[in-house]
Design a protein around this motif. Structure first.
Motif, PDB file in Angstrom:
ATOM      1  N   ALA A   6       0.861  -1.195   0.000  1.00 41.68           N
ATOM      2  CA  ALA A   6       0.000   0.000   0.000  1.00 41.68           C
ATOM      3  C   ALA A   6       0.888   1.232   0.000  1.00 41.68           C
ATOM      4  CB  ALA A   6      -0.921   0.004   1.218  1.00 41.68           C
ATOM      5  N   THR A   7       0.324   2.348  -0.382  1.00 40.42           N
ATOM      6  CA  THR A   7       1.103   3.573  -0.458  1.00 40.42           C
ATOM      7  C   THR A   7       1.072   4.382   0.831  1.00 40.42           C
ATOM      8  OG1 THR A   7      -0.829   4.586  -1.510  1.00 40.42           O
ATOM      9  CG2 THR A   7       0.943   3.834  -2.955  1.00 40.42           C
ATOM     10  N   SER A   8       0.217   4.004   1.758  1.00 39.67           N
ATOM     11  CA  SER A   8       0.177   4.693   3.047  1.00 39.67           C
ATOM     12  C   SER A   8      -0.570   3.832   4.049  1.00 39.67           C
ATOM     13  CB  SER A   8      -0.523   6.051   2.928  1.00 39.67           C
ATOM     14  OG  SER A   8      -1.920   5.894   2.880  1.00 39.67           O
ATOM     15  N   GLU A   9      -0.379   4.143   5.328  1.00 39.15           N
ATOM     16  CA  GLU A   9      -1.066   3.405   6.379  1.00 39.15           C
ATOM     17  C   GLU A   9      -2.573   3.608   6.300  1.00 39.15           C
ATOM     18  OE1 GLU A   9       1.562   5.255   6.734  1.00 39.15           O
ATOM     19  OE2 GLU A   9       3.063   4.272   8.016  1.00 39.15           O
ATOM     20  N   LEU A  10      -2.993   4.741   5.748  1.00 35.94           N
ATOM     21  CA  LEU A  10      -4.419   5.052   5.685  1.00 35.94           C
ATOM     22  C   LEU A  10      -5.122   4.441   4.473  1.00 35.94           C
ATOM     23  CD1 LEU A  10      -4.506   8.833   6.697  1.00 35.94           C
ATOM     24  CD2 LEU A  10      -5.282   6.870   8.040  1.00 35.94           C
ATOM     25  N   ALA A  11      -4.341   3.849   3.560  1.00 39.55           N
ATOM     26  CA  ALA A  11      -4.938   3.326   2.330  1.00 39.55           C
ATOM     27  C   ALA A  11      -6.034   2.302   2.615  1.00 39.55           C
ATOM     28  CB  ALA A  11      -3.861   2.709   1.441  1.00 39.55           C
ATOM     29  N   GLY A  12      -5.759   1.391   3.549  1.00 43.56           N
ATOM     30  CA  GLY A  12      -6.763   0.381   3.887  1.00 43.56           C
ATOM     31  C   GLY A  12      -7.993   0.989   4.527  1.00 43.56           C
ATOM     32  N   VAL A  13      -7.771   1.991   5.376  1.00 45.50           N
ATOM     33  CA  VAL A  13      -8.888   2.678   6.026  1.00 45.50           C
ATOM     34  C   VAL A  13      -9.758   3.379   4.989  1.00 45.50           C
ATOM     35  CG1 VAL A  13      -9.523   4.492   7.654  1.00 45.50           C
ATOM     36  CG2 VAL A  13      -7.592   2.989   8.161  1.00 45.50           C
ATOM     37  N   MET A  14      -9.122   4.067   4.053  1.00 46.41           N
ATOM     38  CA  MET A  14      -9.858   4.786   3.012  1.00 46.41           C
ATOM     39  C   MET A  14     -10.633   3.811   2.126  1.00 46.41           C
ATOM     40  SD  MET A  14      -9.257   8.044   3.389  1.00 46.41           S
ATOM     41  CE  MET A  14      -9.186   9.029   1.901  1.00 46.41           C
ATOM     42  N   ARG A  15     -10.056   2.668   1.885  1.00 44.70           N
ATOM     43  CA  ARG A  15     -10.727   1.664   1.057  1.00 44.70           C
ATOM     44  C   ARG A  15     -12.046   1.250   1.684  1.00 44.70           C
ATOM     45  NH1 ARG A  15      -7.527  -3.749  -0.968  1.00 44.70           N
ATOM     46  NH2 ARG A  15      -8.752  -4.167  -2.864  1.00 44.70           N
ATOM     47  N   ARG A  16     -12.035   1.042   3.001  1.00 43.63           N
ATOM     48  CA  ARG A  16     -13.274   0.680   3.703  1.00 43.63           C
ATOM     49  C   ARG A  16     -14.239   1.859   3.754  1.00 43.63           C
ATOM     50  NH1 ARG A  16      -9.279  -1.818   6.818  1.00 43.63           N
ATOM     51  NH2 ARG A  16      -9.287  -0.138   8.363  1.00 43.63           N
ATOM     52  N   ARG A  17     -13.692   3.060   3.931  1.00 44.42           N
ATOM     53  CA  ARG A  17     -14.527   4.256   4.036  1.00 44.42           C
ATOM     54  C   ARG A  17     -15.295   4.518   2.748  1.00 44.42           C
ATOM     55  NH1 ARG A  17     -17.454   7.673   3.554  1.00 44.42           N
ATOM     56  NH2 ARG A  17     -17.544   9.784   4.435  1.00 44.42           N
ATOM     57  N   PHE A  18     -14.692   4.246   1.595  1.00 49.84           N
ATOM     58  CA  PHE A  18     -15.305   4.542   0.309  1.00 49.84           C
ATOM     59  C   PHE A  18     -16.035   3.345  -0.306  1.00 49.84           C
ATOM     60  CE2 PHE A  18     -12.642   8.170   0.736  1.00 49.84           C
ATOM     61  CZ  PHE A  18     -13.153   9.150  -0.096  1.00 49.84           C
ATOM     62  N   ALA A  19     -16.116   2.260   0.424  1.00 54.61           N
ATOM     63  CA  ALA A  19     -16.702   1.032  -0.120  1.00 54.61           C
ATOM     64  C   ALA A  19     -18.141   1.215  -0.591  1.00 54.61           C
ATOM     65  CB  ALA A  19     -16.626  -0.095   0.915  1.00 54.61           C
ATOM     66  N   GLU A  20     -18.894   2.057   0.080  1.00 52.95           N
ATOM     67  CA  GLU A  20     -20.302   2.231  -0.260  1.00 52.95           C
ATOM     68  C   GLU A  20     -20.572   3.464  -1.121  1.00 52.95           C
ATOM     69  OE1 GLU A  20     -22.380  -0.152   0.502  1.00 52.95           O
ATOM     70  OE2 GLU A  20     -20.715  -1.194   1.493  1.00 52.95           O
ATOM     71  N   ILE A  21     -19.524   4.147  -1.531  1.00 53.77           N
ATOM     72  CA  ILE A  21     -19.695   5.355  -2.346  1.00 53.77           C
ATOM     73  C   ILE A  21     -19.683   4.994  -3.828  1.00 53.77           C
ATOM     74  CG2 ILE A  21     -18.621   7.550  -3.003  1.00 53.77           C
ATOM     75  CD1 ILE A  21     -17.701   7.861  -0.150  1.00 53.77           C
ATOM     76  N   GLY A  22     -20.575   5.584  -4.591  1.00 56.20           N
ATOM     77  CA  GLY A  22     -20.729   5.256  -6.001  1.00 56.20           C
ATOM     78  C   GLY A  22     -19.527   5.630  -6.851  1.00 56.20           C
ATOM     79  N   HIS A  23     -19.378   4.932  -7.975  1.00 58.67           N
ATOM     80  CA  HIS A  23     -18.247   5.160  -8.866  1.00 58.67           C
ATOM     81  C   HIS A  23     -18.223   6.589  -9.411  1.00 58.67           C
ATOM     82  CE1 HIS A  23     -16.945   1.145  -8.549  1.00 58.67           C
ATOM     83  NE2 HIS A  23     -17.802   0.588  -9.387  1.00 58.67           N
TER      84      HIS A  23
END
Length: 226
Positions: free
Chosen positions: A76-93
């Motif tokens: 990953a490119t940052s420690e927050l990458a995984g967190v952001m991935r979960r945060r945006f999981a329900e946001i539309g393309h």
């Protein structure tokens, strides 16, 4: 790669910082294998034990993946990458693409006036790898190469906040592109970014912005997503 942090900073932290910079700058793209321990120790002028500790620390934070018998890879490119991935999981393309357009347009304009010769070399290399992955029909390799290219554009803007935010969104953007390419690489949907690199090389901020955004209007209609 040389140590540049203040000497009063503990050596271990200097090494962690230098390795992190290789990742966040895009010089070590996600999925790539980093140099082996002896090479890193020689490049940095430190003991192998110090390098080993730094690598383990970055692996613990989720940036690196140590694979026994294979090597160490960028996860990953940052420690927050995984967190952001979960945060945006329900946001539309569509919303994600609009955010991406905003970030990449700003980065392209800044890159055109701030890029260095090293940035241009990295950009051209990333573009070549992106084109090669497409030509060979390797979808996952293309996803990684496309991400590495766009990250190189953002890094060339030399804005730490912008680069950090884009890095944190890296997994989100790759997931979106994977979803779009589930049917494979359609020749009619390939986006050529040669013009973007040329605009950045020429120092033309307006042209760089146009090249970074001209295909985005098609996204709302289901067009190109690269």
């Amino acid at each position: 790669m040389t140590l540049s942090a203040a000497r009063r900073t503990p050596l271990f932290e200097q090494v962690v910082g230098q390795l992190r910079e290789q990742i966040t700058s895009g010089r070590w793209p996600v999925g790539s294998r980093i140099p082996i321990e002896p090479e890193l120790a020689e490049q940095l002028g430190v003991a192998r034990g110090t390098v080993r500790e730094a690598v383990r620390a970055l692996a613990h934070n989720g940036l690196l993946d140590i694979r026994q018998g294979s090597g160490t890879y960028v996860a990953a490119t940052s420690e927050l990458a995984g967190v952001m991935r979960r945060r945006f999981a329900e946001i539309g393309h569509a919303d994600i693409r609009e955010l991406r357009m905003t970030l990449e347009a700003s980065a392209a304009a800044l890159a055109a006036v701030r890029r260095t010769e090293a940035d241009l070399e990295l950009l051209q290399g990333a573009l070549d790898q992106r084109d090669l992955a497409w030509e060979e029909g390797d979808t996952e390799r293309f996803v990684q190469a496309d991400a590495a290219f766009h990250h190189a554009v953002v890094a060339a803007a030399h804005n730490a906040a912008l680069t950090g935010l884009y890095a944190d969104l890296g997994e989100v953007l790759r997931d979106e592109l994977r979803d779009y390419l589930t049917a494979g690489l359609d020749p009619e949907r390939k986006v050529d970014h040669g013009g973007l690199v040329a605009a950045i090389r020429d120092g033309d901020a307006a042209a760089a912005t146009a090249e970074a955004t001209h295909f985005f209007p098609k996204l709302a209609e289901g067009g190109e997503s690269q």
